[in-house]
Design a protein around this motif. Structure first.
Motif, mmCIF file in Angstrom:
data_model
loop_
_atom_site.group_PDB
_atom_site.id
_atom_site.type_symbol
_atom_site.label_atom_id
_atom_site.label_comp_id
_atom_site.label_asym_id
_atom_site.label_seq_id
_atom_site.Cartn_x
_atom_site.Cartn_y
_atom_site.Cartn_z
ATOM 1 N N SER A 223 0.851 -1.185 0.000
ATOM 2 C CA SER A 223 0.000 0.000 0.000
ATOM 3 C C SER A 223 0.889 1.238 0.000
ATOM 4 N N GLN A 224 0.400 2.288 -0.605
ATOM 5 C CA GLN A 224 1.136 3.541 -0.665
ATOM 6 C C GLN A 224 0.560 4.518 0.363
ATOM 7 N N PHE A 225 1.437 5.055 1.171
ATOM 8 C CA PHE A 225 1.032 6.017 2.186
ATOM 9 C C PHE A 225 1.868 7.279 2.037
ATOM 10 N N SER A 226 1.244 8.397 2.368
ATOM 11 C CA SER A 226 1.940 9.671 2.323
ATOM 12 C C SER A 226 2.912 9.778 3.483
ATOM 13 N N PRO B 227 2.862 14.850 13.222
ATOM 14 C CA PRO B 227 3.399 15.222 14.546
ATOM 15 C C PRO B 227 2.428 14.987 15.692
ATOM 16 N N ARG B 228 1.120 14.877 15.424
ATOM 17 C CA ARG B 228 0.144 14.743 16.510
ATOM 18 C C ARG B 228 -0.455 13.344 16.614
ATOM 19 N N LEU B 229 0.063 12.403 15.848
ATOM 20 C CA LEU B 229 -0.406 11.023 15.907
ATOM 21 C C LEU B 229 0.649 10.153 16.574
ATOM 22 N N SER B 230 0.218 9.364 17.526
ATOM 23 C CA SER B 230 1.140 8.447 18.179
ATOM 24 C C SER B 230 1.437 7.264 17.271
ATOM 25 N N SER B 231 2.383 6.449 17.695
ATOM 26 C CA SER B 231 2.739 5.269 16.895
ATOM 27 C C SER B 231 1.569 4.296 16.805
ATOM 28 N N ASP B 232 0.778 4.174 17.873
ATOM 29 C CA ASP B 232 -0.388 3.292 17.825
ATOM 30 C C ASP B 232 -1.428 3.831 16.850
ATOM 31 N N ALA B 233 -1.618 5.165 16.817
ATOM 32 C CA ALA B 233 -2.585 5.743 15.891
ATOM 33 C C ALA B 233 -2.147 5.516 14.438
ATOM 34 N N VAL B 234 -0.859 5.710 14.145
ATOM 35 C CA VAL B 234 -0.362 5.486 12.785
ATOM 36 C C VAL B 234 -0.483 4.015 12.412
ATOM 37 N N ARG B 235 -0.169 3.111 13.341
ATOM 38 C CA ARG B 235 -0.265 1.674 13.060
ATOM 39 C C ARG B 235 -1.719 1.281 12.815
ATOM 40 N N LEU B 236 -2.649 1.806 13.633
ATOM 41 C CA LEU B 236 -4.062 1.490 13.448
ATOM 42 C C LEU B 236 -4.570 2.004 12.100
ATOM 43 N N LEU B 237 -4.161 3.213 11.711
ATOM 44 C CA LEU B 237 -4.630 3.780 10.449
ATOM 45 C C LEU B 237 -4.047 3.044 9.253
ATOM 46 N N THR B 238 -2.751 2.791 9.245
ATOM 47 C CA THR B 238 -2.139 2.095 8.108
ATOM 48 C C THR B 238 -2.626 0.655 7.989
ATOM 49 N N TRP B 239 -2.910 0.010 9.132
ATOM 50 C CA TRP B 239 -3.456 -1.350 9.083
ATOM 51 C C TRP B 239 -4.831 -1.342 8.433
ATOM 52 N N LEU C 60 -12.634 -0.939 13.769
ATOM 53 C CA LEU C 60 -11.371 -0.450 14.329
ATOM 54 C C LEU C 60 -10.976 -1.243 15.571
ATOM 55 N N SER C 61 -11.952 -1.630 16.383
ATOM 56 C CA SER C 61 -11.614 -2.397 17.583
ATOM 57 C C SER C 61 -11.030 -3.758 17.233
ATOM 58 N N ARG C 62 -11.561 -4.404 16.167
ATOM 59 C CA ARG C 62 -11.007 -5.692 15.737
ATOM 60 C C ARG C 62 -9.603 -5.511 15.178
ATOM 61 N N THR C 63 -9.391 -4.430 14.431
ATOM 62 C CA THR C 63 -8.049 -4.162 13.910
ATOM 63 C C THR C 63 -7.060 -3.941 15.046
ATOM 64 N N ALA C 64 -7.471 -3.186 16.082
ATOM 65 C CA ALA C 64 -6.580 -2.959 17.226
ATOM 66 C C ALA C 64 -6.266 -4.267 17.939
ATOM 67 N N GLU C 65 -7.238 -5.175 17.997
ATOM 68 C CA GLU C 65 -6.990 -6.466 18.624
ATOM 69 C C GLU C 65 -5.985 -7.283 17.822
ATOM 70 N N ARG C 66 -6.111 -7.263 16.496
ATOM 71 C CA ARG C 66 -5.158 -7.999 15.665
ATOM 72 C C ARG C 66 -3.780 -7.347 15.682
ATOM 73 N N ALA C 67 -3.740 -6.021 15.804
ATOM 74 C CA ALA C 67 -2.455 -5.317 15.831
ATOM 75 C C ALA C 67 -1.820 -5.291 17.212
ATOM 76 N N ARG C 68 -2.391 -5.994 18.178
ATOM 77 C CA ARG C 68 -1.868 -6.070 19.543
ATOM 78 C C ARG C 68 -1.798 -4.675 20.192
ATOM 79 N N ILE C 69 -2.838 -3.882 19.987
ATOM 80 C CA ILE C 69 -2.939 -2.567 20.620
ATOM 81 C C ILE C 69 -3.904 -2.701 21.789
ATOM 82 N N GLY C 70 -3.467 -2.311 22.986
ATOM 83 C CA GLY C 70 -4.289 -2.447 24.181
ATOM 84 C C GLY C 70 -5.514 -1.544 24.165
ATOM 85 N N ALA C 71 -6.387 -1.766 25.173
ATOM 86 C CA ALA C 71 -7.647 -1.016 25.227
ATOM 87 C C ALA C 71 -7.403 0.473 25.428
#
Length: 311
Positions: free
Chosen positions: A14-17, A24-36, A48-59
């Motif tokens: 996938s191509q991302f900008s 600067p205002r997005l955390s690493s978890d936010a970027v990982r959730l969006l790109t996933w 989004l909650s299922r994606t966070a579960e698959r990406a091992r992002i906590g509640a």
């Protein structure tokens, strides 16, 4: 120095900008959730909650990342009513920030998919077999055939003539002597300076009971002084302490005359008052002071004395 070696993947990419990855205002978890989410295949409806579960992002991290994506315009949500009357939540994820109006136009063109789970019984009730017999409405009028007072063990109580309620012993109007004694209690000891004004009537009624039991004002003041802490402990609620001290009334002492009249026995003061002496000067009320020798006047009387010498 840092060297970078990049090989373009032949498939499944996938191509991302760079602005998205370096936001600067997005955390690493936010970027990982969006790109996933953006890397999912076309037509996927993974939440989004299922994606966070698959990406091992906590509640907690997921909640924070989702809030950041919504604040920056990468995620939009809305609640709509789908087929069968069920409410569903639509989520729109984009690789560029969108305003609320732009997101609403895009979501309006999207079909509303019904959930895979069966409808709730409240929305799709099943046919139930009625109970035996035809339904009948409850009776709304009519009278009992027989007076239940004849065959019941709970007969109505016979009305008795009303009696005037007797006044409670504490409800009597306190006497003026009791009011004056209570008003002077703050001057009796520093521990009694903060008596609430709202308790004066209650304390005056208690003092009136003591006076009615043949106790003298001096005996009442002595009883209160004995009840104060002798070790210097501060009294935080003087009103409650006085209520406790005056609640129970002991029997008044009886004077037994045997032969010549003898002076009344002096009660031993508490350890706190043992070092004090009553001033013999002209005072409106009894004034205690701590003597340094054999003087009988307090420092104020010594200062105002014409001679200025100790008695």
């Amino acid at each position: 120095m840092i060297y970078r070696h990049h090989i373009a993947p032949p498939r499944a990419f996938s191509q991302f900008s760079h602005d998205l990855i370096r936001h600067p205002r997005l955390s690493s978890d936010a970027v990982r959730l969006l790109t996933w989410q953006l890397s999912l295949p076309e037509g996927a409806r993974e939440s989004l909650s299922r994606t966070a579960e698959r990406a091992r992002i906590g509640a907690c991290a997921f909640t924070r990342a989702k809030r950041q994506l919504k604040e920056e315009g990468f995620v939009h949500e809305r609640r709509v009513q789908g087929p069968g009357g069920r409410w569903v939540t639509q989520q729109l994820v984009s690789n560029v920030p969108l305003s609320d109006g732009e997101a609403a136009k895009i979501l309006a063109r999207m079909p509303v998919h019904a959930p895979d789970a069966p409808a709730s019984p409240q929305l799709a009730p099943s046919a139930r077999v009625p109970a035996v017999g035809a339904p009948t409405p409850p009776p709304t009028d009519g009278h009992p055939k027989k007076d239940p007072g004849e065959n019941t063990s709970h007969r109505p109580a016979q009305s008795e003539p009303e009696r005037e309620p007797e006044p409670a012993p504490d409800a009597a109007e306190p006497s003026e002597t009791a009011r004056a004694l209570v008003a002077a209690l703050p001057h009796l000891s520093p521990d009694l300076r903060r008596i609430p004004r709202g308790m004066y009537d209650e304390l005056a009624r208690l003092v009136s009971r003591w006076l009615a039991a043949d106790h003298t004002p001096t005996a009442i003041r002595t009883h209160i002084l004995r009840g104060l802490p002798a070790d210097g402990t501060p009294v935080h609620r003087p009103g409650g302490l006085l209520r406790y001290l005056l609640r129970d009334i002991p029997p008044a002492p009886t004077l037994v005359s045997s032969g010549p009249a003898s002076p009344p026995a002096l009660t031993r003061p508490s350890n706190r008052l043992a070092a004090f002496r009553e001033c013999e000067g002209d005072h409106v009320q009894a004034t205690l002071f701590r003597p340094t020798g054999d003087e009988t006047l307090c420092s104020r009387c010594l200062t105002s004395s014409p001679t200025g010498q100790r008695a």
